[in-house]
Motif scaffolding. Structure first.
Motif, PDB file in Angstrom:
ATOM      1  N   HIS A  65      -2.301  81.736  -7.717  1.00  0.00           N
ATOM      2  CA  HIS A  65      -2.492  83.175  -7.881  1.00  0.00           C
ATOM      3  C   HIS A  65      -1.932  83.599  -9.235  1.00  0.00           C
ATOM      4  CE1 HIS A  65      -3.924  84.754  -3.966  1.00  0.00           C
ATOM      5  NE2 HIS A  65      -3.358  83.677  -3.475  1.00  0.00           N
ATOM      6  N   HIS A  67      -2.660  87.165 -10.194  1.00  0.00           N
ATOM      7  CA  HIS A  67      -2.561  88.613 -10.063  1.00  0.00           C
ATOM      8  C   HIS A  67      -1.518  88.913  -8.994  1.00  0.00           C
ATOM      9  CE1 HIS A  67      -6.936  88.996 -11.667  1.00  0.00           C
ATOM     10  NE2 HIS A  67      -6.060  89.061 -12.652  1.00  0.00           N
ATOM     11  N   ILE A  68      -0.348  89.362  -9.441  1.00  0.00           N
ATOM     12  CA  ILE A  68       0.802  89.450  -8.539  1.00  0.00           C
ATOM     13  C   ILE A  68       1.532  90.756  -8.764  1.00  0.00           C
ATOM     14  CG2 ILE A  68       3.013  88.373  -7.911  1.00  0.00           C
ATOM     15  CD1 ILE A  68       1.705  85.784  -9.249  1.00  0.00           C
ATOM     16  N   MET A  69       1.866  91.442  -7.656  1.00  0.00           N
ATOM     17  CA  MET A  69       2.720  92.624  -7.718  1.00  0.00           C
ATOM     18  C   MET A  69       3.947  92.364  -6.860  1.00  0.00           C
ATOM     19  SD  MET A  69       4.004  95.552  -6.285  1.00  0.00           S
ATOM     20  CE  MET A  69       4.942  96.746  -7.206  1.00  0.00           C
ATOM     21  N   GLU A 125      -6.835  94.094 -18.277  1.00  0.00           N
ATOM     22  CA  GLU A 125      -6.405  93.263 -17.150  1.00  0.00           C
ATOM     23  C   GLU A 125      -4.905  93.004 -17.236  1.00  0.00           C
ATOM     24  OE1 GLU A 125      -7.388  89.012 -14.920  1.00  0.00           O
ATOM     25  OE2 GLU A 125      -7.930  89.291 -17.028  1.00  0.00           O
ATOM     26  N   HIS A 127      -1.807  91.019 -15.185  1.00  0.00           N
ATOM     27  CA  HIS A 127      -1.653  89.940 -14.214  1.00  0.00           C
ATOM     28  C   HIS A 127      -0.434  90.123 -13.305  1.00  0.00           C
ATOM     29  CE1 HIS A 127      -4.064  88.035 -17.456  1.00  0.00           C
ATOM     30  NE2 HIS A 127      -4.677  87.467 -16.441  1.00  0.00           N
ATOM     31  N   ILE A 128       0.691  90.506 -13.897  1.00  0.00           N
ATOM     32  CA  ILE A 128       1.945  90.516 -13.138  1.00  0.00           C
ATOM     33  C   ILE A 128       2.669  91.834 -13.344  1.00  0.00           C
ATOM     34  CG2 ILE A 128       4.209  89.430 -12.856  1.00  0.00           C
ATOM     35  CD1 ILE A 128       2.960  86.786 -13.694  1.00  0.00           C
ATOM     36  N   GLU A 141      -2.450 100.631  -7.801  1.00  0.00           N
ATOM     37  CA  GLU A 141      -3.817 100.116  -7.745  1.00  0.00           C
ATOM     38  C   GLU A 141      -4.638 100.500  -8.978  1.00  0.00           C
ATOM     39  OE1 GLU A 141      -5.066 101.644  -3.954  1.00  0.00           O
ATOM     40  OE2 GLU A 141      -4.700  99.712  -2.972  1.00  0.00           O
ATOM     41  N   MET A 144      -3.271  97.343 -11.250  1.00  0.00           N
ATOM     42  CA  MET A 144      -3.445  95.954 -10.833  1.00  0.00           C
ATOM     43  C   MET A 144      -4.825  95.722 -10.223  1.00  0.00           C
ATOM     44  SD  MET A 144      -0.664  94.728 -11.882  1.00  0.00           S
ATOM     45  CE  MET A 144      -0.811  93.051 -11.250  1.00  0.00           C
ATOM     46  N   THR A 148      -4.955  91.480  -6.100  1.00  0.00           N
ATOM     47  CA  THR A 148      -3.527  91.274  -6.354  1.00  0.00           C
ATOM     48  C   THR A 148      -2.791  90.901  -5.073  1.00  0.00           C
ATOM     49  OG1 THR A 148      -3.499  92.772  -8.238  1.00  0.00           O
ATOM     50  CG2 THR A 148      -1.403  92.433  -7.099  1.00  0.00           C
ATOM     51  N   TYR A 150       0.573  91.146  -3.126  1.00  0.00           N
ATOM     52  CA  TYR A 150       1.758  91.998  -3.069  1.00  0.00           C
ATOM     53  C   TYR A 150       2.829  91.315  -2.224  1.00  0.00           C
ATOM     54  CZ  TYR A 150      -1.031  95.992  -4.769  1.00  0.00           C
ATOM     55  OH  TYR A 150      -1.821  96.837  -5.503  1.00  0.00           O
TER      56      TYR A 150
END
Length: 506
Positions: A65, A67-69, A125, A127-128, A141, A144, A148, A150
């Motif tokens: 992954h 795309h991380i929140m 874009e 990513h983190i 939102e 991200m 993503t 979460y």
């Protein structure tokens, strides 16, 4: 006849013997050279970070992954988790949703325009995202992508209160007035005023960080509704008390190599008198913004560490005082262990053992004195000294001398404090960008430093926040307040009432 042919037509025999001998010597020399060269460069090529152990057990065909929140909650080992995200993203040239300062508008609800370089939904874009914020899902939102992942981390409210009291003793008025944590626990309402800025550190801090009203009177219906909100958005909630098991669950959820979740404990505290001596003014100012604390007058003197001792009865009183947080902890503690049972207890034990072995191996390679954390003033490299805040010492690490460049770079990433790491990423991501600098300047003009060092916008028209109470330390509330699921919030005698299309929860 044959001898005549060889000697007469192809040359004398001695010449062929000499030629064969020369070829043999040349071949042997080349072979020895290859062996010698391999042996001479092997140590530099065999960095511990490129060994097979760095990958850990196979994760199959899943893709990592990117795309991380991460909701970075307070006093939950979240700085260590953020370091992992920083490392992973930096190594892969991912784009971070960085704050204009050091936090994403905290303690105000998050607004997308707090992200440096944000130009509108889907314009760029990211990513983190992982710096401190008060969670606000619709605004997150905007920044991200839809896919993503979460996640967040929580802690037993009693342990969290102990750490918060030590760290924010001089910041939160409720803590500052109390002689000890036990004194506060005996009668919290004696010290707590919800109108005063920074008192959110003293009650239901997790609930506050997740973007909900931490001063609402507890009811089971309200607690369950908040829990459900979190479950719908966050795919994984980790426990700081079981950090290693949490890292294994995170590694499998994100499909990351083992080294990505190996860490050294950052922002660890030592309960001894501490001052801010030896820290440069620029770092003090930056870190005050990051920690949400104030630094008063140059060098502060060493002070007595706070009394954190608690009786069993006082611990129970703290759970009641932080009832909304206690509900979250019990609920997600149960979920956490259900996840581990699905993972497999034997498999978890094996991977935790590998994680700890790997951490020990990296500590021996990277860190001076076997990895023992040291006081900040003892760290020779001032660029990796952790910021000192509160009444306790925050410890850091020293790198092992004599490391090759590759290993040193990887080791440095693992111990670089949060504030300095954010600056490094900021420079890489925004190299002298005039437009971003202008944007940052405009944002800084719209902020004033309130009591306790927290930032408050002078022009609150964009966020809809206002101050209540007649003093400068007033608490921020939201006009026409809504939770981030869109439900209206109103107050009736300090009890939160949630208006919904079908019925009401009180």
């Amino acid at each position: 006849m044959l001898r005549w042919l060889v000697c007469g037509r192809l040359g004398p025999v001695w010449m062929w013997k000499a030629l064969l001998l020369f070829v043999a010597i040349a071949f042997a020399g080349q072979l020895l050279g290859v062996i010698f060269n391999k042996s001479s460069v092997q140590p530099a090529a065999r960095s511990i970070f490129s060994s097979p152990d760095a990958q850990g057990p196979s994760l199959g065909s899943c893709q990592p992954h990117s795309h991380i929140m991460f909701l970075k909650t307070h006093k939950t080992a979240s700085s260590t988790v953020l370091n992992m995200l920083y490392r992973f993203g930096e190594e892969r040239d991912l784009r971070f949703a960085l704050p204009l300062g050091y936090q994403l508008g905290y303690p105000l609800p998050f607004n997308a325009h707090r992200v440096k370089g944000y130009r509108g939904p889907r314009a760029m874009e990211f990513h983190i995202m992982g710096n401190h914020m008060r969670f606000n899902k619709p605004e997150v939102e905007k920044v991200m992508p839809a896919d993503t992942f979460y996640f967040s981390i929580i802690r037993d409210p009693v342990s969290l209160a102990e750490s918060s009291f030590a760290y924010y003793k001089e910041v939160a008025p409720a803590f500052r007035k109390a002689k000890s944590l036990g004194d506060f626990a005996d009668d919290p309402k004696k010290y707590y005023d919800p109108r005063l800025r920074n008192n959110h550190y003293a009650r239901n801090l997790l609930w506050f960080d997740f973007g909900m009203d931490h001063n609402a009177n507890y009811s089971l219906a309200l607690a369950q509704h908040g829990e459900a909100l979190i479950r719908r958005t966050f795919k994984l909630i980790l426990l700081s008390e079981h950090f290693d098991q949490s890292m294994i669950l995170l590694r499998h959820a994100l499909c990351w190599p083992l080294d990505a979740v190996v860490s050294f404990s950052l922002n660890a505290r030592q309960q001894k008198p501490s001052g801010l001596g030896g820290m440069s003014g620029s770092w003090v100012g930056k870190a005050a913004a990051a920690a949400g604390v104030s630094v008063r007058g140059g060098h502060s003197q060493a002070k007595t560490p706070p009394n954190l001792s608690l009786t069993g009865e006082q611990r129970e009183k703290l759970r009641q005082w932080n009832a909304l947080d206690w509900h979250l902890y019990k609920a997600f503690n149960q979920t956490f262990w259900e996840e581990i049972h699905r993972f497999g207890l034997a498999e978890m034990q094996q991977e935790v053992a590998l994680l700890r072995t790997r951490r020990d191996d990296l500590a021996r390679v990277c860190l001076r004195d076997g990895g023992k954390p040291v006081e900040a003033y003892r760290i020779r490299d001032k660029n990796i000294r952790p910021f000192q805040s509160g009444l306790v010492k925050i410890l850091g690490y020293e790198l092992q001398p004599g490391l090759d460049n590759t290993t040193r770079t990887a080791c440095l990433r693992m111990i670089r404090p949060e504030i300095q790491y954010k600056d490094v990423l900021d420079v890489k991501q925004f190299p002298r960008d005039p437009s971003v600098q202008a944007q940052q300047g405009q944002q800084s003009k719209g902020r004033v430093v309130a009591a306790g060092g927290s930032f408050l916008r002078q022009d609150s028209s964009r966020t809809g926040e206002r101050l209540v109470g007649g003093e400068t330390g007033g608490r921020t509330v939201e006009e026409g307040a809504r939770d981030w699921d869109g439900s209206h919030l109103t107050r009736t005698n300090q009890t939160l009432t949630r208006g919904q299309e079908k019925g009401r929860l009180r």
